[in-house]
Design a protein around this motif. Structure first.
Motif: not given
Length: 390
Positions: A281-285
């Protein structure tokens, strides 16, 4: 021969004529106020336990008192995990204007620092929870249910001392962890010779790990002793040393197996779905609001995993404390031989008071010196009668 019972009775001895009087009920037998057979009817055997029985007893404690155990665990988990999340948020936010986790992914030192802080807070929570679950484990051992209100009533008077004992154990272990690596840190900061720095690291880090593990295992039973025996901080740590000495390796092995089960079968499996949702949902960064939401999902996963699995660690510590008392002091025999007419104390923790025959913590049992030999008086000669003479 007749079957009439009146034919074989003496005159006047037959049943009285007229309606029979109702029988007088016998007085009810007075039930003993304390029945040791009922007290010892728990699911955990009241005797010295093996390692597998200690692990199974911790699971039994959760199953029999799920509301009380998980309620206490949830309260501690929320405090610990929220503190970890807040520390992570401000640590990341202090790196620059943008709230990005790039310092955590690019700097190994930052990752180690945050991981070490989370590990220390989790260890502190386990120690605290072991003391809070001690009375619940004691009631489970006797087959007696425990409510959340009862658990709080037992631990509330000792809560400041319990927090103090947990902080003292963590302070001792941190001191043992930091002292051996001071030479390595000084050489690295001063830019000393590389060979000396490598040698200091090779020697310092293993010594730090060994001392930390040794001291933690040595004093881990102090938190149950604070609540169950109503001791102070220093006295409870002496009590833990008294119970663990000469059984350090068995204690370490039991705690190591417990930690492996908790990490590989609990936290990893329970946190994996939340990690997948977080990355998808929010990505790695993530940045800005996405970072806050990502940390919230991660915090929720840690709270759920911690709430469900940490009572197993804390229950093992609490039950191992009881097991050591049964092995060293015969606590199981003392409870089983309690007189049947003696009522149990109103306060359940009175059952866990140490016997007067047990030496106080920090003092070895003194042997009574042998009594000096009593002087023997010579026996007077026995006079012979005249008839015995030749």
């Amino acid at each position: 021969m007749t079957d009439d019972p009146q034919a074989w009775t003496t005159p006047g001895s037959g049943p009285p004529e007229g309606p029979s009087a109702p029988p007088v009920p016998a007085p009810p037998a007075r039930r003993a106020a304390f029945d040791s057979s009922e007290l010892l009817a728990g699911d955990i055997p009241l005797r010295p336990l093996g390692t597998s029985e200690v692990l199974d007893g911790a699971i039994t404690n959760i199953r029999r008192n799920a509301r009380a155990v998980l309620g206490v665990s949830l309260a501690v988990a929320c405090v610990i995990q929220v503190l970890i999340t807040v520390a992570t948020y401000f640590f990341v936010g202090g790196a620059g204007d943008e709230l990005t986790p790039s310092p955590l992914t690019e700097s190994l030192g930052s990752q180690v620092l945050l991981g070490a802080a989370g590990l220390l807070l989790s260890a502190f929570g386990v120690l605290l929870l072991a003391g809070l679950l001690g009375p619940i484990m004691g009631r489970t051992l006797f087959g007696m249910p425990a409510s959340l209100r009862e658990a709080w009533s037992y631990t509330r008077p000792q809560l400041p001392r319990l927090v103090g004992a947990s902080l003292a154990i963590m302070a001792i272990t941190l001191l043992a962890m930091g002292l051996p690596i001071v030479p390595f840190v000084l050489l690295a900061a001063a830019g000393g010779p590389a060979a000396a720095g490598v040698l200091a690291g090779i020697i310092g880090f293993p010594v730090a790990i060994a001392m930390t593990l040794w001291l933690y295992v040595l004093f881990v039973l102090a938190t149950p002793a604070v609540v169950m025996e109503r001791r102070g901080v220093i006295d409870s740590m002496r009590r833990a040393h008294q119970l663990v000495q000469r059984r350090w390796w068995r204690t370490c092995g039991t705690l190591l197996v417990t930690a492996l089960i908790t990490v590989f079968m609990g936290f990893l499996a329970l946190r994996l779905p939340f990690t997948i949702v977080q990355l998808t949902a929010f990505g790695p960064e993530p940045e800005g609001t996405a970072l806050v939401l990502s940390l919230s999902v991660d915090t929720l996963g840690r709270i759920i995993a911690w709430t469900l699995m940490t009572p197993f660690d804390a229950g093992v510590i609490a039950l191992y404390y009881i097991d050591q008392r049964m092995r060293r002091e015969g606590l199981d025999l003392e409870l089983q031989t309690r007189p049947g007419h003696e009522p149990p104390p109103e306060d359940f923790l009175e059952l866990w008071r140490t016997s007067p025959l047990v030496p106080p913590p920090g003092r070895a049992a003194r042997r009574r010196p042998p009594a000096p030999p009593q002087p023997t008086m010579p026996r007077p000669p026995v006079p012979h009668s005249g008839g015995d003479r030749a």
